[in-house]
Write an enzyme that holds these catalytic residues in place. Structure first.
Site, PDB file in Angstrom:
ATOM      1  CG  ASP A 150      12.221  -1.318  -1.212  1.00 18.84           C
ATOM      2  OD1 ASP A 150      13.389  -0.903  -1.146  1.00 18.84           O
ATOM      3  OD2 ASP A 150      11.298  -0.875  -0.504  1.00 18.84           O
TER       4      ASP A 150
ATOM      5  CD  GLU B 124      17.369  -2.188   5.789  1.00 16.24           C
ATOM      6  OE1 GLU B 124      16.834  -1.713   6.802  1.00 16.24           O
ATOM      7  OE2 GLU B 124      17.421  -1.597   4.689  1.00 16.24           O
TER       8      GLU B 124
END
Length: 504
Positions: free
Chosen positions: A14, A173
């Site tokens: 991420d 997301e």
């Protein structure tokens, strides 16, 4: 000239990035590990050095109740008007918050919480001073949700509204908003952080939409491709001082068939080009390779980490982390000079709790880890050694312990509900060098008295510690640990040094 992907190997998922002048700063997720949110610096995008963590105090990060793959989810780092901001989600308590600092090498602020549900928060500072806070799949559904906030207080200045549902893939997301020219671009990830992962993008004339989808979405994906890299997605964009665009994103390097990966989700880099219609193209039509051209980047290598940590410094190096919020009574660098000393608590590695555990990410398929342990257990159950650890249900150990009054060396596997002490033998010395060798398929566990070539004591498959078997969002840690196996230890475990040597 070329650079190698991943640019940050091992469990560093991420990624989010910002640039300040000639300097780039990057953060990644940390889940149940403390300190939280590893922080990296680079001058060339391809060579990175960890300079610390963002969340270093228990006031910023409480992980005591974090389950495996709980805790800190995807962060975003941004720089605005002399201040760095990092926003993230503690899914195990507190929700969405941000911290700030003027010095990324120093301390960051206490958390400022935002009353907005969802995960993967993004901060966007518009040219008129408005600050937009965007999250993904809140309690009402799936997509990118946005509000305006007062960045000094975290107070919402508007309702939370849905601004884009994505292109139809599951789990939309990781929203990031950018203003480029007259357009506002909203990039997200879809497909889940798995083999169907992808990055998609939309744009609008307003930061709150309506957003039109890029006609050639996804702009990044390795779905169904015969590649060494998979699950690419969760991207963030950055522009160089020269005007070039690049993307950082996560991916995995799975092995075997069926495929499995145990190093975790890693950080990759790719150039970004813009077509005549003003849409971005990441890498080679949305794909990347392990070797990529540097383009206009000028290499500025970082010094390699030393193989050996002698624990002579006043603080642990940034590479070291604890499992959940550390208990101060479980570890010290001052009790014995030049040693990391662990005191085993009642907590074992089989519990979603806070054992005496100081570890680092496995970042290479082929490496050797060794540690010099001085340990003379005085009561039955006291144990200290090295663990190769994915989570509390999947791990291997080589350790010194005391069983029925006899001091022993043991090698143990824990694989789901199956566990076994595979090998054991009496051990009379107070000192031992424990070694773990690994290649792409197996870990080998050995020991020696004086640092000579190890006597190999056991082995375990890497694939049994993979995400595909063990579950979760993290990667393998190799850690020094101690435990009293149900009672607090009275005997200190002194680790005089720890080696991590990569062979690739």
């Amino acid at each position: 000239m070329h650079y190698r992907n991943p640019v940050i190997s091992g469990f560093h998922p991420d990624p989010s990035i910002c640039r300040v002048g000639e300097d780039y700063y990057l953060v990644t997720s940390s889940f149940e590990y403390f300190p939280g949110v590893p922080l990296f610096h680079s001058r060339d995008l391809a060579n990175w050095q960890q300079i610390g963590h963002v969340l270093t105090r228990t006031e910023q990060l409480n992980l005591k109740k974090a389950g495996s793959s709980g805790g800190i989810y995807a962060p975003t780092i941004r720089y605005h008007d002399g201040t760095f901001y990092m926003t993230t989600t503690n899914v195990s308590g507190g929700g969405n918050f941000y911290v700030y600092t003027e010095d990324p090498y120093g301390e960051w602020s206490d958390p400022i919480y935002v009353d907005q549900s969802g995960i993967d928060p993004d901060l966007f500072f518009d040219v008129d001073g408005t600050v937009y806070y965007t999250t993904s799949h809140d309690a009402h559904g799936q997509g990118a949700y946005q509000s305006r906030i007062d960045v000094k207080t975290g107070q919402r200045l508007s309702d939370v509204t849905l601004i884009w549902k994505g292109t139809g893939g599951q789990y939309p997301e990781a929203p990031h908003i950018y203003r480029i020219g007259d357009w506002y671009y909203l990039m997200i990830s879809e497909g889940g952080t798995e083999y169907g992962h992808m990055a998609t993008i939309a744009r609008s004339r307003r930061p709150d939409g309506p957003f039109e989808s890029c006609p050639h979405n996804p702009i990044l994906s390795h779905r169904s491709l015969l590649k060494s890299i998979h699950a690419t997605g969760h991207a963030d964009l950055v522009q160089t001082p020269e005007g070039d665009w690049w993307a950082v994103f996560l991916g995995i390097r799975p092995l075997g068939y069926p495929m499995h990966h145990h190093l975790g989700r890693e950080t990759f880099l790719a150039p970004v080009h813009w077509n005549e219609d003003g849409w971005p193209i990441i890498g080679d039509n949305g794909t990347v390779s392990e070797s990529m051209p540097l383009g206009n980047l000028i290499p500025q290598p970082k010094p390699a980490l030393p193989v050996r940590d002698d624990f002579d410094a006043a603080a642990l190096a940034p590479v070291w982390t604890f499992l959940r919020s550390p208990a101060p009574e479980n570890w010290t660098l001052t009790e014995k000079s030049g040693c990391l000393t662990l005191y085993g608590s009642s907590v074992t590695l089989n519990e979603a709790d806070t054992p005496a555990f100081v570890g680092r990410r496995q970042q290479h398929f082929e490496c050797r880890v060794a540690a010099h342990l001085q340990f003379a257990p005085q009561q039955d159950g006291e144990e200290a050694g090295i663990t190769v650890f994915m989570n509390e249900r999947f791990h291997y150990e080589i350790a010194v312990t005391r069983i029925a009054g006899v001091r022993k060396l043991i090698f143990r596997r824990r694989l789901g509900t199956l566990w076994k002490v595979e090998s054991e033998m009496p051990w009379s010395s107070d000192s031992v060098v424990l070694t773990v060798d690994t290649d792409k398929s197996h870990y080998r566990f050995g020991f020696s008295a004086n640092g000579e070539e190890p006597f190999w004591f056991g082995q375990g498959e890497c694939g049994l510690l993979s995400t595909e078997v063990a579950g979760g969002f993290t990667g393998v840690f190799i850690a020094m640990y101690a435990t009293g196996n149900g009672v607090r230890s009275v005997t200190p475990a002194h680790f005089d040094w720890f080696d991590y040597e990569a062979f690739e």
